[in-house]
Design an enzyme around this catalytic site. Structure first.
Site, PDB file in Angstrom:
ATOM      1  CE  LYS A  78      43.830  36.066  46.035  1.00 23.03           C
ATOM      2  NZ  LYS A  78      45.139  36.462  46.592  1.00 23.03           N
ATOM      3  CB  SER A 153      44.500  39.192  49.335  1.00 21.72           C
ATOM      4  OG  SER A 153      45.358  38.462  48.488  1.00 21.72           O
ATOM      5  CB  SER A 177      48.011  37.326  49.642  1.00 24.82           C
ATOM      6  OG  SER A 177      47.775  38.682  49.917  1.00 24.82           O
TER       7      SER A 177
END
Lengths: 486, 96, 488
Positions: A78, A153, A177
């Site tokens: 990420k 997210s 997330s």
């Protein structure tokens, strides 16, 4: 059997058998990324050179007899984790030009474990979002239906794993997330106990809630990676100095007799479409597998979304003050004076949702409002945490839905922050209480996956992973891949 | 809580965010809604409840030995800075 | 300015906030060096720069030093204290917040005793002392329309020591400030260097009519970097406030800067804007727990404190409270003094040693700006000189000259006395013949003296001393002279 539909454990086994080299494996995934990333917008940075270098090193390590369980396994990070020499943009224009001069602990540990970095994944800006639509780099598409969001997210990480552009990806979870996007794309994802994985090098959103975790097809894959990521880090004061169990060895712990609590509050509000029925079916499956199903209640859980939307913005408003156009990040052109430098650099560099949360946080901490909002929320956080503590005196795990609905259309909720925030209604509680939680696929509502959430007591990752693994030995939802990416 | 445009201007200033007139309207509306939404907390009974600042109770701050572990790497660190002169970060003149 | 008349009817109320940089090797939350004067940003690590992803880890030594200060001031050391973030934007504050302690500081509720000019003692309350990080520096020289930011100082540990508003004059404020300055150096937790900013002071000053129930509105005077300027800044501010109030105006609560070249304070407009620091607990740091065992271990390292030492000097050496206070104002000076006494022969010469150490020796040290440890007249050498005074080899007056030569040439007393032929003349015959010669050479004065002009005795002393190049034993000379002059 095609390489990319294999689980991490299977890929690692193939590497160990020398069925293929790490370089071949990396090339396989790089070519998949090449082919599909434009449509998904899931990677913001692809690092083929780095991947091949890592892969060659992994092959050399194996040749030298120094291979570990993850040596040569490709992964995506990420874009919230700082990577030395590779841009870390955190989904923001603010950091579009930012190259961290160091590796996050998670990156460092996984690198040391011999993994191969394919690139950095798209995400909501500064991890603030539940649909990946707040990214400066545009929305990520759900591989099951390109009109839908992948959740957020960690939407890019979720999409790359779902589409098998990478076998596994790191994520972070501040209010859901990791779990919510895992649910929306039909993969497994675990958010460990707060303090289990180091936050060093992970760009902070809300420091008391942020926790790094891993997203992969199966719980077993998660166990393999979590074992490499978890552990004490002296550079993070909130990292807990406590031995890391052998998650893989404990995967086969029996379910018989394990008490699983069905959280009443998770079913109080309408679950959309098939979600309720699918989650209920999963609970029945657990009962069939020998678990004792008990109904439990956390009466203050309905306070979790409003509590979160005070605490998280408060912390973020302070965490993001460092982005001022001086030492790194976006700097406005020709500032007239210092105030202009600050206001324009930040005004231009941050997107709408980030600004909204910074302002919310600024407000709830400001003189005259602190007690009514921030302090009140911290007290509510205590209540929620105490509820969980009481629940875990009765049960070993809690079970419920991950998200109230399957993936929704891109654009459907962007104009209404409250509706968007309510996506996290079932995931936020674990963050507020610092509990480990995971989402695993439990079926499909039409063409869209639905996630089942399991929550454990502090440092209960082993039991969580074992329970998920037991379910996955009797189901194949986690093996399903969208047709276009099979 | 219903915020006025002036309130939002004040908050944006405190947070050092430049916002346009159009954004001001949007934020005035959405921040008011968010604050109204979180105000449901007021109904929670929290007398005698200790505020919780950290998810792990009972943990204490670890102390680091007083040892210098960092070396000068300002050139590398300043690659991300937009304006540097003589190893100093530049900002518009600070008036005191 | 005549403060006494101006201050008539007004009571001055002062509280000090002292920032003492703790003498740790590394910063409070990072492993960067804290050395003063390094090249710009060469001691600014990623943590100090507030880089994304960076986290603070607390320096044990900073905690130990804060606890040490707490114990030395009779304060309560909090079993659990917390770090908070103080949020504001400023270029020298890289994270946009300062990590400080707010609601629960590590040290609370202590006191220090100061001695006023008239010898009376007064207890000054210490509200709190908390740990926090220092900011960087903005530099303006040689930059056109820009400021340059050096973050070497960012993250240096500070102990902010906040007094109660117990101080009632600039003199009291200085006495307290010096007391704290002495203490932190005794404790070896701060080098006390005001020039380099290791020891800084903000003064909160207000005035009120005597008997008024409430304090007046206060102004904060920021960062004054010497004792003298603190005193001048407070005095200026007091007069300014009284002027405003007597003119019917009101005092605005604000931050003011002291300009030493103009000797005035002025409003700091850049900090005018109402501050809303939005303090909240720092989620990156856990509660700081100070266990009893830790406190006990720190207590065991406490040195003899200035007040204890001064009391001992009074009791053991028979010194005045004033002399004892001066000698114990720094640990180095007190140690030097005790070394002199020990070599010179113990308490018998304690008073003489005190006079010399506080007088000529301190004068030379201050004049040349040297460290006591580096002084050209080490304790044993001064003791040697005092020995020659005591055994009457030289007079006290000659000793001053000997001392200056010792100081200038790093020489020992005996060598100087020998080389310069300064040995005191105690031979009665030699002194008598010098006196005889003087009397013979000054018949007019002799006649006047003998006719009752007693004041001329001094003239004869001077002339006789001069005739012996100042080497005659003064007491002997006096006695013999008296006898000869009065012998009619």
């Amino acid at each position: 059997m095609t390489l990319h539909t294999r689980s991490v454990a299977e890929l690692a086994a193939g590497l160990a058998r020398k069925e293929y080299s790490a370089v071949e494996l990396a090339q396989h995934f790089l070519s998949r990324i090449e082919r599909s990333n434009d449509a998904l917008n899931a990677f913001v940075t692809v690092t083929p050179d780095r991947a091949l270098a890592d892969a060659r090193a992994a092959d050399e390590a194996r040749a030298a007899g120094r291979a570990g369980p993850l040596t040569g396994v490709p992964l995506a990070h990420k874009d919230i984790f700082c990577t030395d020499g590779v841009r870390t943009a955190c989904g923001s224009k603010m950091l579009d030009n930012f190259v961290a001069p160091y590796d996050a602990t998670v990156v460092e540990r996984l690198h040391a474990a011999g993994t191969v970095m394919l690139g950095k994944t798209n995400m909501d800006e500064f991890a603030m979002g539940s649909s990946n639509e707040t990214s400066w780099y545009g929305p990520v598409k759900n591989p099951w239906d390109l009109r839908k969001v992948p959740g957020g997210s960690s939407g890019g990480s979720a999409a790359v794993v779902a589409a098998r552009l990478a076998p596994v990806a790191t994520g972070t979870d501040t209010g859901g997330s990791i779990r919510q996007p895992a649910a929306l794309v039909g993969i497994s994802g675990i958010k460990p106990t707060y303090g289990r994985v180091s936050r060093y090098g992970m760009i902070a959103f809300a420091s008391s809630l942020d926790q790094a975790g891993i997203m992969a097809p199966s719980a077993e894959d998660c166990a393999l990676f979590l074992a490499a990521m978890a552990g004490f880090d002296p550079r993070d004061s909130t990292s807990v100095d406590r031995p890391v169990p052998d998650y893989v060895a404990e995967l086969d712990a029996p379910l018989a007799g394990v008490r699983i609590g069905v959280l009443k509050e998770f079913f109080a509000h309408g679950l959309e479409g098939e979600t309720g029925a699918l989650v209920q079916a999963a609970i029945d499956q657990y009962r069939a597998l020998g678990a004792r199903i008990v109904e439990v209640s956390c009466p203050n859980l309905p306070l979790s979304v409003p509590t979160y939307y005070v605490v998280a913005p408060a912390e973020c408003s302070s965490n993001l003050s460092r982005f001022d156009g001086v030492r790194f990040g976006h700097r406005c052109k020709d500032p007239r004076d210092l105030m202009d430098l600050y206001k324009r650099s930040r005004g231009e560099g941050f997107g709408a949702e980030v600004k909204r949360r910074i302002m919310t946080g600024t407000y709830v901490l400001s003189a005259g409002y602190y007690d009514a909002y921030y302090l009140k929320a911290q007290k509510c956080r205590s209540l929620i945490s105490a509820d969980f503590k009481a629940a875990f005196e009765q049960v070993d795990l809690l079970i419920g839905p991950t998200s109230p609905s399957p993936a929704f259309n891109i654009g459907a909720k962007v104009d209404d922050p409250i509706t968007m925030y309510l996506n996290d209604i079932y995931t936020i509680g674990a963050n507020l209480a610092g509990l480990p939680a995971m989402s695993i696929p439990c079926g499909f509502d039409g063409a869209l996956p639905v996630g089942l959430q399991l929550i454990g007591p502090h440092f209960g990752e082993s039991r969580l992973l074992a329970a998920a693994h037991a379910y996955q030995r009797h189901t194949d939802f986690h093996r399903r891949v969208p047709a276009a990416y099979a | 809580m219903s915020l006025t445009r002036k309130d939002v201007e004040g908050i944006a200033h405190l947070a050092r965010l430049e916002i346009t007139e159009a954004e001001l309207s949007v934020y005035t509306d959405s921040l008011s809604k968010i604050l109204s939404f979180v105000e449901q907390l007021a109904a929670a009974e929290t007398a005698d409840i200790e505020p919780m600042a950290h998810p792990l109770e009972g943990e204490s701050q670890r102390l680091r030995p007083d040892v210098v572990t960092e070396r000068d790497q300002h050139e590398k660190f300043q690659l991300n800075a937009a304006a540097v002169t003589g190893a100093l970060y530049l900002v518009p003149k600070v008036i005191e | 300015m005549n403060q006494n008349t101006l201050q008539e009817g007004w009571e001055v109320v002062i509280g000090l906030e002292i920032h003492a940089q703790l003498a740790t090797r590394s910063k409070i939350f990072s492993g960067s060096a804290t050395a003063y004067g390094a090249a710009p940003n060469s001691q600014a690590s990623l943590v100090d720069l507030g880089y994304p992803g960076m986290l603070p880890v607390l320096n044990r030594e900073a905690v130990r030093m804060a606890v040490k200060f707490g114990l030395a001031t009779g304060s309560t050391v909090a079993a659990r204290s917390f770090f908070a973030r103080k949020n504001y934007f400023y270029p020298d504050l890289p994270k946009g917040y300062q990590i400080s302690q707010y609601e629960r500081p590590i040290v609370e509720d202590g006191s220090l005793e100061i001695m006023l000019e008239d010898g009376t003692k007064k207890t000054i309350g210490i509200t709190r002392a908390h740990l926090e990080e220092d900011a960087g520096k903005s530099l303006h020289e040689g930059l056109a329309n820009a400021s340059g930011i050096d973050l070497n100082r960012a993250g240096t540990p500070l102990l902010e020591i906040v007094s109660e508003p117990d101080l009632r004059s600039a003199k009291e404020a200085i006495a307290y400030l010096k007391k704290v300055h002495t203490l932190v150096r005794y404790l070896e937790i701060c080098d006390g260097n005001m020039q380099e900013g290791s020891f800084r002071c903000d003064a909160n000053v207000s005035v009120r009519r005597f008997g008024a129930p409430k304090f007046g509105t206060r102004c904060e005077i920021k960062n004054v970097n010497s004792f003298r300027y603190v005193e001048k800044a407070i005095n200026y501010e007091v007069v300014r406030q009284i002027d405003v109030l007597e003119g019917g105006g009101t005092i605005r609560q604000e931050t003011r800067l002291y300009d030493s070249t103009k000797d005035e304070t002025r409003s700091m407009r850049s900090k005018e804007e109402a501050n809303d620091y939005r303090y909240f607990p720092d989620p990156d740091l856990l509660p700081v727990t100070v266990e009893t065992a830790f406190i006990d271990a720190v207590r065991a390292t406490l040195p003899e404190l200035p007040d204890e030492k001064a009391a001992r000097f009074v009791a053991d050496y028979g010194l005045s409270a004033y002399d004892a206070g001066v000698l114990t104002s720094s640990r180095e000076l007190a140690d030097y003094y005790e070394a002199v006494v020990a070599v010179a022969g113990g308490p018998a010469c304690a008073k003489l040693a005190a006079n010399w150490v506080t007088g000529d020796f301190s004068g030379a040290v201050n004049r040349d700006g040297v460290e006591i440890a580096d002084a050209n007249v080490p304790a044993a050498a001064l003791a040697g000189l005092l020995g020659r005074i005591q055994d009457e080899t030289i007079s006290g007056k000659i000793a001053k000259d000997v001392f200056e030569i010792m100081w200038a040439e790093r020489a020992l007393a005996d060598a100087v006395i020998e080389a310069k032929g300064l040995k005191q003349i105690t031979d009665t015959g030699a002194i008598e013949s010098a006196i005889d010669a003087v009397m013979a050479a000054n018949p007019k004065q002799l006649a006047e003296y003998r006719s009752g002009k007693d004041r001329l005795f001094g003239f004869f002393v001077g002339q006789s001393m001069k005739a012996t190049q100042g080497k005659a034993n003064p007491a002997q000379l006096n006695e013999l002279l008296k006898k000869k002059l009065d012998a009619t």
